[in-house]
Design an enzyme around this catalytic site. Structure first.
Site, PDB file in Angstrom:
ATOM      1  CE  LYS A 183      11.754   1.531  44.362  1.00 20.45           C
ATOM      2  NZ  LYS A 183      11.758   2.796  43.591  1.00 20.45           N
ATOM      3  CB  SER A 240      11.550   5.040  46.828  1.00 20.11           C
ATOM      4  OG  SER A 240      11.658   4.714  45.460  1.00 20.11           O
ATOM      5  CB  SER A 262      13.369   5.980  43.406  1.00 19.40           C
ATOM      6  OG  SER A 262      12.377   6.793  43.979  1.00 19.40           O
TER       7      SER A 262
END
Lengths: 441, 473
Positions: B77, B152, B176
């Site tokens: 990420k 996310s 997330s």
């Protein structure tokens, strides 16, 4: 109208730990090339996390113990938010409602000054206003960012500029004796902020305003700023107004304080517990361990030198005020040379108080040797002494004549002339011989 | 495809030299070239030559690498700092930020010989549950490109589903990691707070942020967690607890394990298709000898309000360093959602409001801790859905901030307490969209969760299903 000043102090002291408050960068930032002692943590880079410096925590507790504070068994760090270019994270890691130490006091000749709290935080970077390529710019040096900083806050117990000065000197001395900071004002490693207001004599409530003066880098300026503010407030109060609640700065050039920020612009710091650092818990044993490891405080060392070496109050005070002299005294008085010559503590103290300034670097060995030498009774060869006396007498007719007329000063002058040629001579021996020589003239 | 194989098998093949890391990496880049344009999962793709060069070096020295991750491709990420590789947190504020240091997780993976191939799309600064709130364009769901990949961490999840890499590193503050895992049919472990170092991960909400693995299976996640977990001298909140040998303990039987099923997770907000899938999963666990009991967790409804006070408060503080002085990008580049959270948090921390909001939320947090602790003293795990809704169409969550918040209903309480949670694929809806479930355990019980998850994946094949996009050309 008679007014009584009500003064509290906030003092920031940079600790001389090896590394930073929350990172491994050197805490010694003075005079270094800008932005050379930095890392992701003290630059506040994304993702960087603070690791509290154990030594800094220990030293803050030690200072608290020296001031008679209560050490918190549970403490924590908090974030204090404000925007300023020298604050790279947008917040300073400080302590809000659970400081490491609370309470304590310092005695002054004008009464007790209570300590409100002692807490630990990180220093900010430094702004430098400069010209670059003909343009006025502000540069940021982050070397100081993250240096451990202790804040000491007093109660509003101080009632004169002199008392403030005395308090500050004592605090400075304690910090120096603990060996936790250079507390060098010139370098900014000790910074003073008096909070000043005045009230009518006899009133006990705190005045409805206070003025904070920042940027003070000497005890003298602190006293001057306080005096200046007291007069300024009195004038305003006399005119029927109340001085504005504000932050002022000390302007060395004008010898005056100048307004910097009014209360209306005061920031809401939005304190909240620093989530990156778990709360700190101290056992009684840990705190006691710090107490045991504490060096002697100024008052304790004073008592010690008076008692052990028979110094008088005045000698002891002079030595205590200058730790360099005190350390030199203690090492010299215990040196083999001095001890075996049977020289008294008072003699050593006097020598150090009066003569140490003459040395470039005063080593214990050198000073001890000089003291021993000075105390030696050197018997001068009689014929050599007579030769010197004859020369001095024959080349100072006027002084000799004056002496004959009863002028004692002339005797001392002639004595000085002889001593110049035989500096190590026994004073009494020379004086007796000089008098005899003059009488036979 | 090689990349379909579990990490353990790939690692064996690399060691026996029946496969090279170059083969694996090449396959990944071919896959990326074929399908990335349809998904937009990457923010920064490491160039092929760099990755291949690393793979070659690993192939030549494979015998000297102890880690099963040596030569295995992974993505992160874009919240993790990767030295020399741009890191943006999906915000234009950091558009040109090349980190001078690496996150501990990245450093550990590099030391293990794993090969980073990209930095992945996400909701900017972690604010969102759909990877639409990004300055780099939304990530599309590999199962239906009209829908969100979740968030996310939508980027890494989509990349694993699309077989662009073997595993990914996510970051879970309120769901997330788990939410995109559920929506992409992959597995993911949201670790116990403190289990994995946060150093070098761009902070969203420091007391909630956790760093964890995402992969095709629970077992692959266990291999990754074994490598990245452990105390870090650079993170004062990392735990000194020893890291168990997850991959060795993963075979533990589920017989007699006690699983709680809290009725509050199955209310009106829950999509009936998701409910049905979880009930089927319950039967699978029961068939494996576990005991599933319906329980109550009455505080659940307070999870979202507590989370949306604590997380914005902390994020308003964490993001204050992006003040426009450093990093290049101005403050105006914060997205609408970023500003909403910064404003909310700033307000909650303001003097006069602190007690009513932040402090009160912290008190409710303590209640959550005691309620979960009590429940988990009697059960080995809590079984629940990950999201109340199926993968959303673009715009649905972005245009409705309340709905956006409610998408976090089942995930945020886990972060509030700090518990670990394993997210696993557990079925499909009528329109062939994936459904996920989560197993929440006691603090530091990752090993138990991995074993339960592994048992489940031995008995089911949901996790082996691939989006049609993968095999298409």
């Amino acid at each position: 109208m008679n007014y009584e000043p009500v003064i509290g102090l906030e003092i920031h002291v940079e600790l001389k730990t090896k590394s930073g408050m929350f990172c491994g960068c050197p805490a010694d930032h003075f005079g270094k090339t800008p932005n050379t002692g930095t890392c992701p943590v003290c630059l506040g880079l994304p993702g960087a996390l603070p690791i509290p410096n154990k030594k800094a925590v220990e030293w803050t507790i030690m200072l608290g113990l020296a001031l008679g504070s209560t050490v918190s068994e549970v403490s924590k760090f908090d974030r204090k938010h404000y925007f300023y270019p020298d604050l790279p994270k947008g917040y300073q890691i400080s302590q809000y409602d659970q400081p490491l130490c609370r309470g304590g006091k310092i005695e002054t000749s004008q009464g007790t000054v209570r300590i409100h709290r002692v807490h630990l935080e990180e220093d900010t970077g430094k702004l430098q206003h400069a010209m670059v390529d003909g343009k006025k710019v502000t540069l940021v040096d982050f070397n100081r960012s993250g240096v451990p900083l202790v804040e000491i806050v007093t109660e509003a117990d101080i009632h004169s500029a002199d008392q403030a000065k005395e308090f500050l000197k004592k605090l400075h001395q304690i910090v120096r004796y603990l060996g936790i900071s250079d507390a060098d004002m010139e370098k900014g490693s000790m910074r003073l902020e008096p909070n000043i207001s005045i009230r009518k004599v006899g009133e006990t409530a705190l005045p409805p305003y206070k003025v904070e003066v920042k940027n003070i880098n000497s005890f003298r300026f602190a006293a001057m700023a306080i005096e200046y503010e007291i007069k300024r407030h009195a004038t305003i109060l006399e005119s029927g107004s109340i001085p504005a609640q504000e932050t002022r700065g000390w302007d060395e050039a004008k010898n005056a304080t100048v307004s910097q920020r009014s209360k209306e612009e005061a920031a809401d710091y939005r304190y909240f517990p620093e989530p990156d650092i778990p709360p700190l818990r101290f056992t009684r044993g840990y705190i006691e361990g710090i107490r045991q490891s504490m060096p002697l405080l100024p008052d304790e060392r004073k008592q010690k030198i008076v008692k052990e070496f028979g110094l008088n109050e005045q000698q002891a005070t002079v030595l205590i005020d200058d730790e360099r002299k005190l350390n030199l005294f203690e090492s010299t008085v215990l040196s083999n040379a001095v001890v075996s010559a049977g020289i008294s503590g008072a003699t050593v103290a006097n020598w150090i108080i009066n003569k140490v300034a003459d040395y470039g670097v005063a080593t214990t060995q050198q000073v001890a040797a000089d003291i021993v030498e000075s105390q030696k009774i050197t018997v001068i060869d009689e014929s050599e002494l007579q030769n010197v006396l004859a020369t001095v007498i024959s080349s100072n007719d006027k002084a000799v004549a004056d002496y004959k007329k009863g002028k004692q000063q002339s005797l001392m002058f002639l004595m000085g002339q002889v001593k110049r040629q035989i500096p190590k001579g026994n004073t009494q021996q020379i004086l007796d011989a000089l008098k005899a020589a003059l009488d036979t003239q | 495809m090689l990349i379909d194989l579990p990490i353990s098998e790939l690692s064996e093949k690399l060691r026996s030299k029946t496969v090279t890391s170059v083969d694996i990496i090449s396959e990944c880049y071919d896959q990326i070239e074929a399908h990335e344009s349809k998904l937009n999962s990457f923010i920064t793709l490491v160039d092929r030559e760099t990755a291949i060069a690393k793979a070659k070096a690993i192939d030549e020295t494979i015998a000297t690498h102890a880690s099963p991750l040596a030569g295995i491709p992974y993505v992160m990420k874009d919240a993790y700092l990767t030295r020399g590789v741009r890191t943006t947190a999906a915000s234009k504020i950091l558009d040109s930020f090349i980190p001078p240091y690496s996150a501990t997780v990245h450093r550990k993976l590099e030391e293990a010989g794993a090969i980073l191939i990209g930095k992945m799309n996400m909701d900017a600064w972690g604010h969102g549950a759909s990877t639409e709130n990004t300055d780099y364009g939304p990530t599309k769901n590999p199962w239906d490109q009209e829908r969100s990949a979740g968030g996310s961490g939508g980027g890494p999840a989509a990349a694993i589903a699309a077989r662009f890499c073997s595993f990914g590193i996510g970051e879970d503050t309120g769901g997330s990691i788990r939410n995109p895992a559920a929506w992409n049919n992959i597995s993911a472990m949201k670790v116990t707070y403190g289990r994995v170092s946060r150093y070098g991960a761009i902070a969203y909400a420091s007391s909630l942020d956790t760093m964890g693995p995402t992969a095709k299976t629970a077992q692959d996640c266990a291999y990754v967690l074994e490598t990245i977990a452990g105390v870090d001298p650079y993170d004062a909140t990392s735990s000194p607890k020893p890291v168990p040998p997850y991959t060795k303990e993963i075979g533990a039987s589920s017989k007699g394990k006690k699983i709680a099923l809290p009725s509050e997770f199955f209310g009106d907000a829950l999509d009936p298709e998701i409910k049905a899938a979880i009930m089927e999963a319950r039967e699978v666990f029961e068939s494996a000898g576990a005991e599933v009991t319906e329980v109550s967790l009455p505080l659940l409804e307070y999870g979202v309000p507590v989370y949306y006070i604590l997380a914005p408060s902390e994020t308003s503080s964490n993001l204050s360093r992006y003040d426009g002085v450093r990093y290049g990008g101005k403050r105006s580049l914060f997205t609408k959602e970023n500003k909403r959270r910064i404003m909310t948090g700033t307000y909650a921390l303001s003097s006069g409001y602190y007690d009513a909001y932040y402090k009160k939320a912290q008190k409710v947090r303590s209640l959550f801790i005691s309620e979960y602790t009590k429940l988990l003293s009697q059960y080995d795990a809590i079984l629940s859905p990950v999201t109340p809704i199926m993968p959303s169409k673009f715009g649905e969550l972005l245009d409705d901030p309340m709905k956006n918040m409610m998408a976090d209903l089942y995930t945020v309480t886990v972060n509030i307490v700090g518990l670990p949670s394993l997210s696993l694929p557990c079925g499909f809806g009528k329109t062939n969209l994936p459904i996920g479930m989560q197993l929440v355990g006691n603090m530091f019980s990752e090993s138990t969760l991995f074993a339960l998850g592994h048992t489940y994946q031995q008995k089911t094949d949901w996790h082996t299903r691939q989006p049609t996009l993968v095999s298409s050309k």
